[in-house]
Design an enzyme around this catalytic site. Structure first.
Site, short mmCIF file in Angstrom:
data_model
loop_
_atom_site.label_atom_id
_atom_site.label_comp_id
_atom_site.label_asym_id
_atom_site.label_seq_id
_atom_site.Cartn_x
_atom_site.Cartn_y
_atom_site.Cartn_z
N HIS A 18 0.84 -1.20 0.00
CA HIS A 18 0.00 0.00 0.00
C HIS A 18 0.87 1.25 0.00
O HIS A 18 2.02 1.24 0.45
CB HIS A 18 -0.92 0.00 1.22
CG HIS A 18 -0.18 0.02 2.53
ND1 HIS A 18 0.37 1.17 3.06
CD2 HIS A 18 0.13 -0.96 3.40
CE1 HIS A 18 0.97 0.90 4.20
NE2 HIS A 18 0.84 -0.41 4.43
N GLU A 76 -1.79 -7.38 7.31
CA GLU A 76 -0.53 -7.08 7.97
C GLU A 76 -0.39 -7.88 9.27
O GLU A 76 -1.38 -8.35 9.83
CB GLU A 76 -0.43 -5.57 8.27
CG GLU A 76 0.85 -5.12 8.94
CD GLU A 76 2.12 -5.42 8.15
OE1 GLU A 76 2.41 -6.61 7.92
OE2 GLU A 76 2.84 -4.46 7.81
#
Length: 196
Positions: free
Chosen positions: A7, A84
């Site tokens: 990202h 994550e």
């Protein structure tokens, strides 16, 4: 083939705050990074027919994936296995302050797995290895995955069969895309314009 995208930069990244499963918006630079990754992927892939776009469920990856998806005309599939690393009680805290309080843990990137109540390396590797096993075999595999810094290291390490040390000793740029194919990894740098 897998294209791995991290990202774009977030407000927490810029402030050096631990994100883990928390979220923060993309900065102007983060949006520019996502747009540059989308442009690179459009050039690399050409015709997107047969490609899948997979994203972590967190907002920062979904925003990045949306930019990629709009450029390629692909819908987004959400997969929790590429989320994550959970940093437990450390999430939201300043990384430099944590490093000062725990210098013995912050000598290598392995510190991300020491947050109280967070995930272990083995837990993250197992979920990512399961995701990789579920993908189509090469050469039919055509997947773009939008993930994170910590999880992205583990995706590359699991793909290559690396040990923990080699897995964690990798860069996690937000201005590059990784191509994983035929047992090899190539870094493709994005041309990120200065944000307006």
């Amino acid at each position: 083939m897998i294209y791995l995208v991290r990202h774009g930069q977030t407000e927490f990244n810029a402030a050096r705050r631990m994100q883990g499963h928390l979220d923060s918006p993309l900065t102007a630079l983060g949006r520019a990074q996502a747009q540059a990754a989308a442009a690179l992927l459009a050039r690399e892939i050409g015709d997107p027919a047969g490609w899948r776009l997979v994203s972590s469920p967190l907002g920062r990856t979904q925003v990045t994936a949306r930019i990629v998806g709009e450029a390629l005309g692909l819908p987004i599939e959400i997969d929790h296995r590429v989320i994550e690393v959970s940093c437990g009680d450390w999430e939201g805290h300043n990384r430099d302050e944590l490093a000062e309080a725990h210098p013995e843990l912050f000598a290598t990137f392995g510190w991300i797995f020491h947050g109280p109540g967070g995930e272990t390396y083995d837990q993250v590797r197992d979920r990512i290895a399961h995701w990789l096993t579920d993908l189509e075999p090469e050469p039919e595999r055509r997947v773009i995955v939008v993930s994170h810094g910590g999880a992205g290291r583990v995706i590359r390490g699991a793909y290559m069969g690396w040990d923990r040390a080699a897995t964690l000793d990798q860069e996690v740029p937000q201005d590059a895309v990784y191509r994983l194919v035929n047992g090899a990894i190539a870094r493709l740098d994005c041309d990120v314009p200065a944000p307006a």
